[in-house]
Enzyme design. Structure first.
Site, short mmCIF file in Angstrom:
data_model
loop_
_atom_site.label_atom_id
_atom_site.label_comp_id
_atom_site.label_asym_id
_atom_site.label_seq_id
_atom_site.Cartn_x
_atom_site.Cartn_y
_atom_site.Cartn_z
N ARG A 277 -3.65 -13.46 -1.52
CA ARG A 277 -5.13 -13.77 -0.37
C ARG A 277 -6.67 -14.97 -0.87
NH1 ARG A 277 -6.27 -7.16 0.11
NH2 ARG A 277 -5.89 -7.71 -2.18
N ASN B 68 0.52 -1.38 0.18
CA ASN B 68 -0.10 0.29 -0.37
C ASN B 68 0.91 1.30 -0.06
OD1 ASN B 68 -2.26 -1.50 0.15
ND2 ASN B 68 -2.75 -0.97 2.42
#
Length: 427
Positions: free
Chosen positions: A300, A165
């Site tokens: 994920r 991020n």
């Protein structure tokens, strides 16, 4: 109507066909000493040294926090903030970075730098400074349905040093801007924190030239070579800028800049090495790769090992910025752009927001496009989509509403790439 097939890169609408599960997401394996010992020499020793450094730095970070807390109650952790480096604007006029407001942000940044030299993610840097004994990062609050997405990380010690991020990279760029407006003693603390952060990135770089999402290593898919969300491309681009020693980076010592330049070259080389080749054809890149085998890997639960368009766009833009355009770099760029052009999706639309209780759905629309799927199957080049239960689907409309609404399954980022590609070819 349902989405049925891809022909010549165009999504065609035809007779209804049943959607199906086409696979199961397999998470990336963490880096372990046992896996490293299976490597051939001399790569084995390089990785053993890297792994040992990571463990030592993790222990040192934890010991430093424990020493601050010895005999005292632990302060409340920092508050969660939005993702994307909020509070650290990089587009203000140059004079603003010498203001009291900018220096307050810079002081906050310095206070949260980990002993190893990195930063956590998703923190508002306009908030309060860190106090002794306070955690370096906020507690990550994930919804109940996302608790299975992350595995093998120490409880209470998540993302303590990360490039996810935009973390660490944004902090470093902000510090560089502030110190440039404070050439005297007032800027020394910011320069020192910047240089420490650069050495952190050099230490975190894999022997093969990539970077993990989190360093020191914390297990799970966070150990993978991470192109996801521009992690490596942001880092490699910063390396290029620092190596140039111009503007905000003119203060960087020449010897350190030379190390950074070598790191940028290693990053370029691993990017070239990981461009996926199918039947002799260079394509694009995956979101992340097993760090030891350099094969595409899952992350994920809903992020399968697949070709990924968003990440590939930023890798191609990085390659276009190379100061020395070798034939190998040019070939990688040409083939990546050609693959993206070929696999644009037409005559379909992905809404910006949910429309009613059925949520977002891919719909047929005359004249719509081009858009690109986030993921394409590595073998068939057909779009694929993942769900929380690790199932991989061939139809985005077959996903659970939560995943359809909560992820960027389609986008238009290749369009900006094509514009830059035309300029690059002219140069």
């Amino acid at each position: 109507m349902r989405i049925s097939a891809l022909t010549a890169g165009l999504l065609l609408i035809s007779q209804p066909v049943p959607a199906k599960v086409v696979g199961q997401m397999v998470p990336a394996d963490p880096i372990t000493e046992a896996r490293i010992r299976d490597l051939a020499a001399p790569e084995r020793q390089k990785w053993l040294d890297y792994f040992a450094r990571s463990r030592a730095l993790m222990a040192a970070d934890k010991a430093a926090l424990a020493a601050e807390r010895e005999g005292k109650p632990a302060p409340a952790g920092p508050a969660n903030g939005p993702s994307g480096g909020d509070g650290m604007p990089l587009d203000r006029p140059a004079d603003w970075y010498g203001s009291a407001e900018a220096r307050q942000v810079a002081d906050n940044i310095v206070s949260f730098q980990t002993p190893t030299g990195g930063w956590g993610k998703n923190q508002d840097r306009t908030a309060a400074r860190r106090v002794p004994g306070q955690s370096y990062v906020p507690v990550e609050n994930r919804p109940a349905n996302a608790t299975g997405d992350i595995r093998s990380m120490d409880a209470g010690w998540h993302f303590v040093g990360t490039i996810d991020n935009g973390a660490t990279i944004t902090e470093l760029r902000f510090l560089a801007r502030v110190q440039a407006r404070l050439p005297g003693p007032d800027g020394n603390a910011y320069r020192a924190a910047f240089l420490k952060g650069v050495r952190y990135l050099l230490t975190a770089q894999f022997p093969n030239g990539g970077w993990p999402q989190v360093f020191p290593l914390q297990g799970g898919y966070h150990d993978a070579l991470t192109y996801n969300d521009r992690a490596v491309s942001r880092t490699a681009m910063l390396m290029l800028d620092i190596a140039g020693r111009k503007g905000d980076f003119a203060f960087v010592p020449p010897l350190l800049a030379a190390e950074v330049d070598k790191a940028a070259v290693r990053a370029r080389d691993v990017i070239l090495a990981t461009q996926v080749v199918v039947n002799g054809e260079r394509t694009i890149w995956g979101q992340q790769y097993d760090a030891l085998t350099l094969t595409p890997a899952g992350a994920r639960n809903f992020e399968p090992a697949a070709l990924s368009t968003d990440e590939s766009v930023d890798l191609l833009l990085f390659l276009m910025k190379q100061p020395h355009q070798t034939p190998e770099v040019a070939s990688a760029i040409d083939s990546g752009v050609a693959w993206l052009r070929k696999h644009a999706l037409m005559e379909v639309e992905w809404p910006n927001r949910p429309d009613g209780p059925q949520g977002r759905r891919l719909i047929a629309k005359s004249g719509a496009g081009p858009i690109w799927s986030r993921f394409y199957d590595v073998r068939t080049f057909a779009p694929v989509f993942g769900d929380r239960d690790r199932t991989i689907h061939d139809d985005v409309n077959d996903l659970s509403i939560e995943r359809r609404n909560g992820y960027s399954w389609f986008g238009t980022s290749p369009l900006k790439l094509f514009h830059e590609y035309d300029r690059w070819q002219q140069q």
